[in-house]
Design a protein around this motif. Structure first.
Motif, short mmCIF file in Angstrom:
data_model
loop_
_atom_site.label_atom_id
_atom_site.label_comp_id
_atom_site.label_asym_id
_atom_site.label_seq_id
_atom_site.Cartn_x
_atom_site.Cartn_y
_atom_site.Cartn_z
N GLY A 1 7.23 32.47 11.19
CA GLY A 1 7.25 33.27 9.98
C GLY A 1 8.06 34.50 10.29
O GLY A 1 8.74 34.56 11.32
N ILE A 2 8.01 35.52 9.43
CA ILE A 2 8.74 36.75 9.69
C ILE A 2 7.81 37.95 9.55
O ILE A 2 6.71 37.85 9.00
N THR A 3 8.29 39.07 10.05
CA THR A 3 7.59 40.35 9.93
C THR A 3 8.45 41.30 9.11
O THR A 3 9.66 41.40 9.33
N CYS A 4 7.84 41.97 8.15
CA CYS A 4 8.51 43.01 7.37
C CYS A 4 7.76 44.33 7.58
O CYS A 4 6.54 44.33 7.68
N MET B 1 12.76 39.15 0.79
CA MET B 1 12.64 37.89 1.52
C MET B 1 11.97 36.80 0.68
O MET B 1 12.39 35.65 0.71
N VAL B 2 10.96 37.16 -0.09
CA VAL B 2 10.31 36.18 -0.97
C VAL B 2 11.30 35.70 -2.03
O VAL B 2 11.37 34.50 -2.35
N ALA B 3 12.10 36.61 -2.57
CA ALA B 3 13.10 36.22 -3.57
C ALA B 3 14.12 35.24 -3.00
O ALA B 3 14.69 34.43 -3.74
N ALA B 4 14.34 35.31 -1.69
CA ALA B 4 15.27 34.40 -1.02
C ALA B 4 14.61 33.09 -0.60
O ALA B 4 15.23 32.26 0.05
N ILE C 1 11.70 32.78 1.29
CA ILE C 1 11.03 32.84 2.58
C ILE C 1 9.54 33.09 2.38
O ILE C 1 9.14 34.01 1.67
N ASP C 2 8.71 32.27 3.01
CA ASP C 2 7.27 32.38 2.91
C ASP C 2 6.72 32.75 4.28
O ASP C 2 7.44 32.71 5.28
N ASP C 3 5.44 33.08 4.32
CA ASP C 3 4.73 33.44 5.55
C ASP C 3 5.25 34.74 6.14
O ASP C 3 6.08 34.75 7.07
N ILE C 4 4.78 35.82 5.58
CA ILE C 4 5.27 37.16 5.93
C ILE C 4 4.11 38.05 6.34
O ILE C 4 3.10 38.14 5.63
N LEU C 5 4.25 38.71 7.46
CA LEU C 5 3.33 39.77 7.90
C LEU C 5 3.96 41.11 7.57
O LEU C 5 5.10 41.38 7.97
N ILE C 6 3.23 41.95 6.84
CA ILE C 6 3.70 43.30 6.53
C ILE C 6 2.93 44.26 7.41
O ILE C 6 1.72 44.41 7.29
N PRO D 1 3.46 33.67 -2.33
CA PRO D 1 3.79 33.58 -0.91
C PRO D 1 2.56 33.80 -0.03
O PRO D 1 1.57 34.40 -0.47
N LYS D 2 2.64 33.32 1.19
CA LYS D 2 1.59 33.57 2.17
C LYS D 2 1.85 34.94 2.79
O LYS D 2 2.78 35.10 3.59
N LEU D 3 1.05 35.92 2.44
CA LEU D 3 1.21 37.28 2.96
C LEU D 3 0.01 37.63 3.83
O LEU D 3 -1.12 37.25 3.53
#
Length: 361
Positions: free
Chosen positions: A66-69, A78-81, A83-88, A109-111
């Protein structure tokens, strides 16, 4: 990036320009992914360095979990692009920001969000309820870096208990950014916090460590599930200074031109504080490394000019000369430009938008 590519950029695009060597980017991504795989950790790269769905998708394609924001605004891009599974990794709070979080949650999205106070927890609970979602939450822990995060395991356990009692929230685990030399202390903190949450009938499925300088420590925290590193994709002088990178790992340089030579020991670049960062980089000398003239020092800035001290140079640049500058702190440089010029070998191959730049909230 090759000298020929820099000359082409200067001639066809102009200076200053921020350029990225895609061959080096791919090697950096592959190396860190392999290191995470070898350590049995999921790779969750931090996109605050590149702020671009283009590079995030490269990292995901290479095996990232996943990615980190850092900011909600980055996550929105990132969601608009797709991309799912994001840690903020930021305390999201305030009425306007929580309304945006509600809107983002409704998109599905999975946040996962990080917290270190009851105030943040209560705001997230309200946003999640109103969005009709259950939101995963991790507790940010400070184990010696003295930034954000709870300072004791007891505080972490108390927050986990508060999360477990809040409707629409789920305690997911812990987020840590250990100092490079304090992993033993971090282990003690984590072990105590884990025992405390298990006594409450909870568990920590997500235990996230972070930092490019900590890549040498992968696997040292027993119980860690993933690692967040960002700067490794491009690298900079700070990463070279701490031993996390060598010159061949630097994928981003600023192409600049010498526009003035006011004296034998003076010169001026067309890249100032609005292009190169004034971040001293933890005690580095000067504000960037000039590949063509390594003895030159970028001593100070105006907004559009970098002032060179050439007193130690045997080979001084001429007016009009094109140089490649390795910045002290690459993350700040990327956030100051709209696009990155991508090269392979000596050729310009693409212009990549920095889609999430300037997302302050």
């Amino acid at each position: 990036m090759s000298w020929r590519a820099a000359q082409t950029i200067a001639r066809e695009i102009g200076t200053p320009a921020v350029a990225v060597d895609l061959d080096r980017v791919e090697r950096n991504i592959a190396r860190v992914q392999a290191a995470c795989d070898a350590a049995g950790l999921a790779n969750r790269p931090h996109i605050k360095t590149h702020k671009s769905p283009f590079f995030a998708k490269m990292q995901l394609a290479a095996g990232a979990h996943g990615i980190t924001c850092q900011k909600l605004g980055e996550a929105e891009i990132m969601v608009a692009a797709g991309i799912d599974d994001i840690l903020i990794t930021y305390n999201v709070m305030g009425e306007a920001t929580l309304e945006r979080l509600r809107a983002l949650l409704r998109r599905g999205p999975k946040l996962t969000l990080a917290v270190d106070s009851v105030h943040t927890i209560d705001g997230l609970a309200m946003a999640a309820r109103q969005a009709g979602r259950v939101l995963d939450v991790v507790i940010e822990c400070d184990t010696g870096r003295e930034r954000a995060g709870v300072a004791t395991a007891a505080e972490a356990v108390a927050l986990a208990d508060h999360i477990s009692r809040a409707s629409a929230l789920r305690f997911a685990g812990f987020m840590l950014y250990p100092p490079e030399t304090k992993w033993a202390e971090t282990q003690l903190f984590y072990d105590e916090a884990l025992a405390g949450v298990r006594a409450l009938g909870l568990d920590a499925g997500m235990v996230s460590t972070g930092g490019t300088p900590n890549l040498t420590n992968l696997g040292k925290l027993r119980g860690a599930s993933e690692h967040r590193a960002g700067t490794y994709i491009f690298n900079d002088r700070m990463m070279m200074g701490c031993g996390a990178a060598v010159a061949g790992d630097v994928a981003l340089t600023v192409v600049s031109r010498v526009v003035s030579r006011g004296g034998a020991d003076r010169g001026i670049l067309d890249a100032g504080s609005k292009t190169l960062t004034a971040d001293p980089g933890g005690g580095l000398e000067g504000y960037g490394h000039i590949i063509e003239h390594p003895q030159a020092r970028i001593a100070r800035f105006a907004e559009e000019h970098g002032f060179l001290d050439l007193s130690r140079c045997n080979d001084r640049p001429d007016v009009g000369g094109v140089v490649r500058v390795v910045p002290n702190h690459v993350c700040v440089v990327v956030n100051m430009v709209d696009e990155l010029i991508a090269v392979r070998g000596d050729e310009i191959v693409a212009t990549i938008p920095v889609a999430a730049r300037g997302r302050l909230r």
